[in-house]
Design a protein around this motif. Structure first.
Motif, mmCIF file in Angstrom:
data_model
loop_
_atom_site.group_PDB
_atom_site.id
_atom_site.type_symbol
_atom_site.label_atom_id
_atom_site.label_comp_id
_atom_site.label_asym_id
_atom_site.label_seq_id
_atom_site.Cartn_x
_atom_site.Cartn_y
_atom_site.Cartn_z
ATOM 1 N N PRO A 50 10.519 -14.265 -42.287
ATOM 2 C CA PRO A 50 10.440 -13.596 -40.985
ATOM 3 C C PRO A 50 11.446 -12.459 -40.916
ATOM 4 N N LEU A 51 11.026 -11.336 -40.373
ATOM 5 C CA LEU A 51 11.882 -10.157 -40.222
ATOM 6 C C LEU A 51 11.844 -9.728 -38.765
ATOM 7 N N VAL A 52 13.006 -9.714 -38.123
ATOM 8 C CA VAL A 52 13.110 -9.306 -36.721
ATOM 9 C C VAL A 52 13.978 -8.049 -36.660
ATOM 10 N N LEU A 53 13.446 -7.005 -36.045
ATOM 11 C CA LEU A 53 14.161 -5.743 -35.875
ATOM 12 C C LEU A 53 14.478 -5.532 -34.404
ATOM 13 N N THR A 54 15.606 -4.911 -34.139
ATOM 14 C CA THR A 54 15.932 -4.528 -32.766
ATOM 15 C C THR A 54 16.661 -3.189 -32.772
ATOM 16 N N LYS A 82 13.254 -3.504 -28.254
ATOM 17 C CA LYS A 82 13.992 -2.328 -27.771
ATOM 18 C C LYS A 82 14.897 -2.765 -26.622
ATOM 19 N N ARG A 83 16.195 -2.777 -26.894
ATOM 20 C CA ARG A 83 17.142 -3.202 -25.865
ATOM 21 C C ARG A 83 17.551 -2.022 -25.001
ATOM 22 N N TRP A 90 22.071 -11.045 -29.108
ATOM 23 C CA TRP A 90 21.754 -12.471 -29.003
ATOM 24 C C TRP A 90 21.627 -12.895 -27.539
ATOM 25 N N THR A 91 22.308 -12.205 -26.641
ATOM 26 C CA THR A 91 22.239 -12.562 -25.218
ATOM 27 C C THR A 91 21.063 -11.882 -24.515
ATOM 28 N N TYR A 92 20.316 -11.055 -25.240
ATOM 29 C CA TYR A 92 19.142 -10.385 -24.677
ATOM 30 C C TYR A 92 17.932 -11.257 -24.963
ATOM 31 N N ALA A 93 17.356 -11.858 -23.921
ATOM 32 C CA ALA A 93 16.336 -12.896 -24.081
ATOM 33 C C ALA A 93 15.181 -12.501 -24.999
ATOM 34 N N PRO A 94 14.607 -11.292 -24.890
ATOM 35 C CA PRO A 94 13.492 -10.963 -25.786
ATOM 36 C C PRO A 94 13.864 -11.018 -27.269
ATOM 37 N N PHE A 95 15.075 -10.619 -27.603
ATOM 38 C CA PHE A 95 15.502 -10.690 -29.004
ATOM 39 C C PHE A 95 15.716 -12.140 -29.409
#
Length: 198
Positions: A50-54, A82-83, A90-95
């Motif tokens: 799995p690869l997660v980008l932000t 996109k924050r 980590w504290t941003y729920a969508p991420f």
């Protein structure tokens, strides 16, 4: 070695590798950051991790994520989180939800910058019970002192500090295996070729 990270149990998180933010990473040469980021993204894609980008504030000086990431991982790029400006992603729920959706408890993180964008989520995820490795040479900080302070702070909170080649070798486990051979090829093409053939 106990508790090895493998492509079957780890996720790759690439944080804020943006065309503007990279200008702040003076402690690591920019071409090295790009090469190492490419190597990590390719390793995730080509081994099925799995690869997660932000990204953070793409409409400001930080800009878009590296075009290399869109080329290597178009699906992850399209799904990037996109924050609006939250420093600790980590504290941003969508991420966090995107990471939790991977089902993985071992996290490999890299990003820009080490002293701001990586130090906080690495510590936060560790505090939430995840095993975290931070790939410091796929990022950097405005000064060497800032980078060293970030590394010291992460280590003091139980984060494992690693490098691109080191974590790729760990994921490979055996160069003669199909996964190991694929990772070795990526490492050579992205990181080692210029040293061997230069």
């Amino acid at each position: 070695m106990k508790a090895l990270f493998t492509p079957a149990d780890a996720a790759m998180l690439l944080i804020d590798h943006q065309v503007g933010t990279v200008k702040l990473a003076v402690s690591t040469p920019h071409d090295e950051i790009v090469r190492n980021t490419r190597a990590l993204a390719r390793t995730a894609v080509e081994t099925g991790m799995p690869l997660v980008l932000t990204s953070s504030q793409e409409d400001r000086f930080q800009g878009r994520l590296f075009a290399d990431l869109e080329e290597i991982a178009p699906d992850a790029y399209a799904a990037r989180v996109k924050r609006p400006g939250v420093v600790d992603c980590w504290t941003y729920a969508p991420f966090r939800d995107a990471v939790l959706a991977t089902g993985r408890k071992k996290l490999i993180m890299a990003g820009l910058t080490n002293d701001v964008c990586i130090v906080y989520p690495a510590i936060s995820a560790t505090e939430d019970g995840f095993a975290v490795q931070v790939v410091v040479d796929a990022g950097g900080s405005p000064t060497s002192a800032a980078d060293a302070a970030a590394v010291e702070r992460m280590r003091s909170h139980g984060v494992t500090i690693t490098s691109t080649n080191q974590v790729m070798a760990e994921l490979a486990t055996d160069w003669a295996s199909p996964t190991g051979a694929a990772i070795q090829r990526i490492m050579y093409e992205e990181v080692l070729k210029r040293l061997v053939e230069g």
